[in-house]
Design a protein around this motif. Sequence first.
Motif, PDB file in Angstrom:
ATOM      1  N   PRO A 126      -8.284 -11.610   5.189  1.00  0.00           N
ATOM      2  CA  PRO A 126      -6.926 -11.832   4.680  1.00  0.00           C
ATOM      3  C   PRO A 126      -6.387 -10.603   3.939  1.00  0.00           C
ATOM      4  O   PRO A 126      -7.092 -10.001   3.125  1.00  0.00           O
ATOM      5  N   PRO A 127      -5.139 -10.217   4.232  1.00  0.00           N
ATOM      6  CA  PRO A 127      -4.550  -9.034   3.597  1.00  0.00           C
ATOM      7  C   PRO A 127      -4.597  -9.063   2.074  1.00  0.00           C
ATOM      8  O   PRO A 127      -4.808  -8.028   1.446  1.00  0.00           O
ATOM      9  N   LYS A 128      -4.421 -10.234   1.471  1.00  0.00           N
ATOM     10  CA  LYS A 128      -4.452 -10.306   0.004  1.00  0.00           C
ATOM     11  C   LYS A 128      -5.824  -9.908  -0.531  1.00  0.00           C
ATOM     12  O   LYS A 128      -5.932  -9.208  -1.536  1.00  0.00           O
ATOM     13  N   GLN A 129      -6.883 -10.334   0.145  1.00  0.00           N
ATOM     14  CA  GLN A 129      -8.237  -9.976  -0.267  1.00  0.00           C
ATOM     15  C   GLN A 129      -8.446  -8.459  -0.164  1.00  0.00           C
ATOM     16  O   GLN A 129      -9.043  -7.845  -1.041  1.00  0.00           O
ATOM     17  N   ILE A 130      -7.925  -7.871   0.884  1.00  0.00           N
ATOM     18  CA  ILE A 130      -8.033  -6.425   1.073  1.00  0.00           C
ATOM     19  C   ILE A 130      -7.235  -5.695   0.000  1.00  0.00           C
ATOM     20  O   ILE A 130      -7.708  -4.720  -0.593  1.00  0.00           O
ATOM     21  N   TRP A 131      -6.034  -6.177  -0.268  1.00  0.00           N
ATOM     22  CA  TRP A 131      -5.182  -5.562  -1.287  1.00  0.00           C
ATOM     23  C   TRP A 131      -5.872  -5.569  -2.647  1.00  0.00           C
ATOM     24  O   TRP A 131      -5.917  -4.560  -3.343  1.00  0.00           O
ATOM     25  N   LEU A 132      -6.439  -6.708  -3.024  1.00  0.00           N
ATOM     26  CA  LEU A 132      -7.104  -6.801  -4.322  1.00  0.00           C
ATOM     27  C   LEU A 132      -8.344  -5.905  -4.382  1.00  0.00           C
ATOM     28  O   LEU A 132      -8.617  -5.289  -5.417  1.00  0.00           O
ATOM     29  N   ALA A 133      -9.085  -5.798  -3.298  1.00  0.00           N
ATOM     30  CA  ALA A 133     -10.253  -4.902  -3.253  1.00  0.00           C
ATOM     31  C   ALA A 133      -9.821  -3.448  -3.375  1.00  0.00           C
ATOM     32  O   ALA A 133     -10.444  -2.657  -4.096  1.00  0.00           O
ATOM     33  N   LEU A 134      -8.749  -3.082  -2.691  1.00  0.00           N
ATOM     34  CA  LEU A 134      -8.224  -1.717  -2.756  1.00  0.00           C
ATOM     35  C   LEU A 134      -7.722  -1.404  -4.164  1.00  0.00           C
ATOM     36  O   LEU A 134      -7.997  -0.327  -4.707  1.00  0.00           O
ATOM     37  N   CYS A 135      -7.027  -2.349  -4.769  1.00  0.00           N
ATOM     38  CA  CYS A 135      -6.534  -2.154  -6.137  1.00  0.00           C
ATOM     39  C   CYS A 135      -7.679  -1.974  -7.119  1.00  0.00           C
ATOM     40  O   CYS A 135      -7.622  -1.113  -8.002  1.00  0.00           O
ATOM     41  N   VAL A 178       0.844  -1.200   0.000  1.00  0.00           N
ATOM     42  CA  VAL A 178       0.000   0.000   0.000  1.00  0.00           C
ATOM     43  C   VAL A 178       0.878   1.248   0.000  1.00  0.00           C
ATOM     44  O   VAL A 178       0.636   2.185  -0.761  1.00  0.00           O
ATOM     45  N   GLN A 179       1.904   1.254   0.822  1.00  0.00           N
ATOM     46  CA  GLN A 179       2.808   2.409   0.882  1.00  0.00           C
ATOM     47  C   GLN A 179       3.538   2.608  -0.444  1.00  0.00           C
ATOM     48  O   GLN A 179       3.637   3.727  -0.940  1.00  0.00           O
ATOM     49  N   ASP A 180       4.019   1.522  -1.028  1.00  0.00           N
ATOM     50  CA  ASP A 180       4.751   1.616  -2.298  1.00  0.00           C
ATOM     51  C   ASP A 180       3.855   2.104  -3.437  1.00  0.00           C
ATOM     52  O   ASP A 180       4.302   2.855  -4.296  1.00  0.00           O
ATOM     53  N   GLU A 181       2.607   1.682  -3.446  1.00  0.00           N
ATOM     54  CA  GLU A 181       1.696   2.038  -4.529  1.00  0.00           C
ATOM     55  C   GLU A 181       1.097   3.437  -4.356  1.00  0.00           C
ATOM     56  O   GLU A 181       0.982   4.192  -5.314  1.00  0.00           O
ATOM     57  N   PHE A 182       0.728   3.782  -3.137  1.00  0.00           N
ATOM     58  CA  PHE A 182      -0.046   5.007  -2.926  1.00  0.00           C
ATOM     59  C   PHE A 182       0.717   6.114  -2.205  1.00  0.00           C
ATOM     60  O   PHE A 182       0.178   7.209  -2.032  1.00  0.00           O
ATOM     61  N   HIS A 183       1.921   5.832  -1.774  1.00  0.00           N
ATOM     62  CA  HIS A 183       2.815   6.829  -1.156  1.00  0.00           C
ATOM     63  C   HIS A 183       2.115   7.598  -0.038  1.00  0.00           C
ATOM     64  O   HIS A 183       1.629   6.979   0.893  1.00  0.00           O
ATOM     65  N   GLY A 184       2.051   8.912  -0.123  1.00  0.00           N
ATOM     66  CA  GLY A 184       1.507   9.763   0.933  1.00  0.00           C
ATOM     67  C   GLY A 184       0.019   9.591   1.181  1.00  0.00           C
ATOM     68  O   GLY A 184      -0.477   9.947   2.252  1.00  0.00           O
ATOM     69  N   ARG A 185      -0.675   9.034   0.205  1.00  0.00           N
ATOM     70  CA  ARG A 185      -2.119   8.808   0.374  1.00  0.00           C
ATOM     71  C   ARG A 185      -2.423   7.518   1.121  1.00  0.00           C
ATOM     72  O   ARG A 185      -3.569   7.265   1.501  1.00  0.00           O
ATOM     73  N   ALA A 186      -1.434   6.680   1.350  1.00  0.00           N
ATOM     74  CA  ALA A 186      -1.650   5.357   1.941  1.00  0.00           C
ATOM     75  C   ALA A 186      -2.392   5.408   3.280  1.00  0.00           C
ATOM     76  O   ALA A 186      -3.393   4.701   3.443  1.00  0.00           O
ATOM     77  N   PRO A 187      -1.961   6.215   4.252  1.00  0.00           N
ATOM     78  CA  PRO A 187      -2.669   6.213   5.541  1.00  0.00           C
ATOM     79  C   PRO A 187      -4.147   6.599   5.405  1.00  0.00           C
ATOM     80  O   PRO A 187      -5.009   5.985   6.033  1.00  0.00           O
ATOM     81  N   SER A 245      -0.949  -5.445 -13.699  1.00  0.00           N
ATOM     82  CA  SER A 245       0.490  -5.712 -13.661  1.00  0.00           C
ATOM     83  C   SER A 245       1.138  -5.288 -12.344  1.00  0.00           C
ATOM     84  O   SER A 245       2.228  -5.750 -12.023  1.00  0.00           O
ATOM     85  N   ARG A 246       0.482  -4.417 -11.581  1.00  0.00           N
ATOM     86  CA  ARG A 246       1.047  -3.957 -10.307  1.00  0.00           C
ATOM     87  C   ARG A 246       0.320  -4.534  -9.102  1.00  0.00           C
ATOM     88  O   ARG A 246       0.587  -4.127  -7.965  1.00  0.00           O
ATOM     89  N   ARG A 247      -0.529  -5.517  -9.308  1.00  0.00           N
ATOM     90  CA  ARG A 247      -1.317  -6.068  -8.198  1.00  0.00           C
ATOM     91  C   ARG A 247      -0.706  -7.311  -7.567  1.00  0.00           C
ATOM     92  O   ARG A 247      -0.958  -7.589  -6.404  1.00  0.00           O
ATOM     93  N   HIS A 248       0.068  -8.068  -8.304  1.00  0.00           N
ATOM     94  CA  HIS A 248       0.518  -9.375  -7.818  1.00  0.00           C
ATOM     95  C   HIS A 248       2.014  -9.384  -7.517  1.00  0.00           C
ATOM     96  O   HIS A 248       2.811  -8.804  -8.243  1.00  0.00           O
ATOM     97  N   GLY A 249       2.358 -10.036  -6.419  1.00  0.00           N
ATOM     98  CA  GLY A 249       3.752 -10.180  -6.046  1.00  0.00           C
ATOM     99  C   GLY A 249       4.372  -8.950  -5.425  1.00  0.00           C
ATOM    100  O   GLY A 249       5.587  -8.860  -5.314  1.00  0.00           O
ATOM    101  N   VAL A 250       3.545  -8.003  -4.969  1.00  0.00           N
ATOM    102  CA  VAL A 250       4.069  -6.775  -4.386  1.00  0.00           C
ATOM    103  C   VAL A 250       4.192  -6.909  -2.876  1.00  0.00           C
ATOM    104  O   VAL A 250       3.606  -7.783  -2.257  1.00  0.00           O
TER     105      VAL A 250
END
Length: 74
Positions: free
Chosen positions: A44-53, A10-19, A61-66
């Motif tokens: 599960p964090p992966k489910q949250i990550w995919l929903a956020l993405c 989340v931090q790597d993808e969204f930087h200052g907007r992450a929090p 291309s930026r959703r998996h393996g991050v």
Amino acid sequence: MRRSEFLRAVQDEFHGRAPSLLSDLVLSALSGRTAAEALDAGVPPKQIWLALCAEMDVPESRRHGVGRLEPRKR
């Protein structure tokens, strides 16, 4: 995906907007919870990550393996 990997992704993808995204963005895919609420509820964090993405239109291309750290050099 571990919780630490999720937070790093989340931090790597969204930087200052992450929090703000973690605590303020309500995700319909997570039953109307924020990412922080979903983490606290045990989703599960992966489910949250995919929903956020999906909500933020992150390219596939930026959703998996991050979020993983580079392996240590021996």
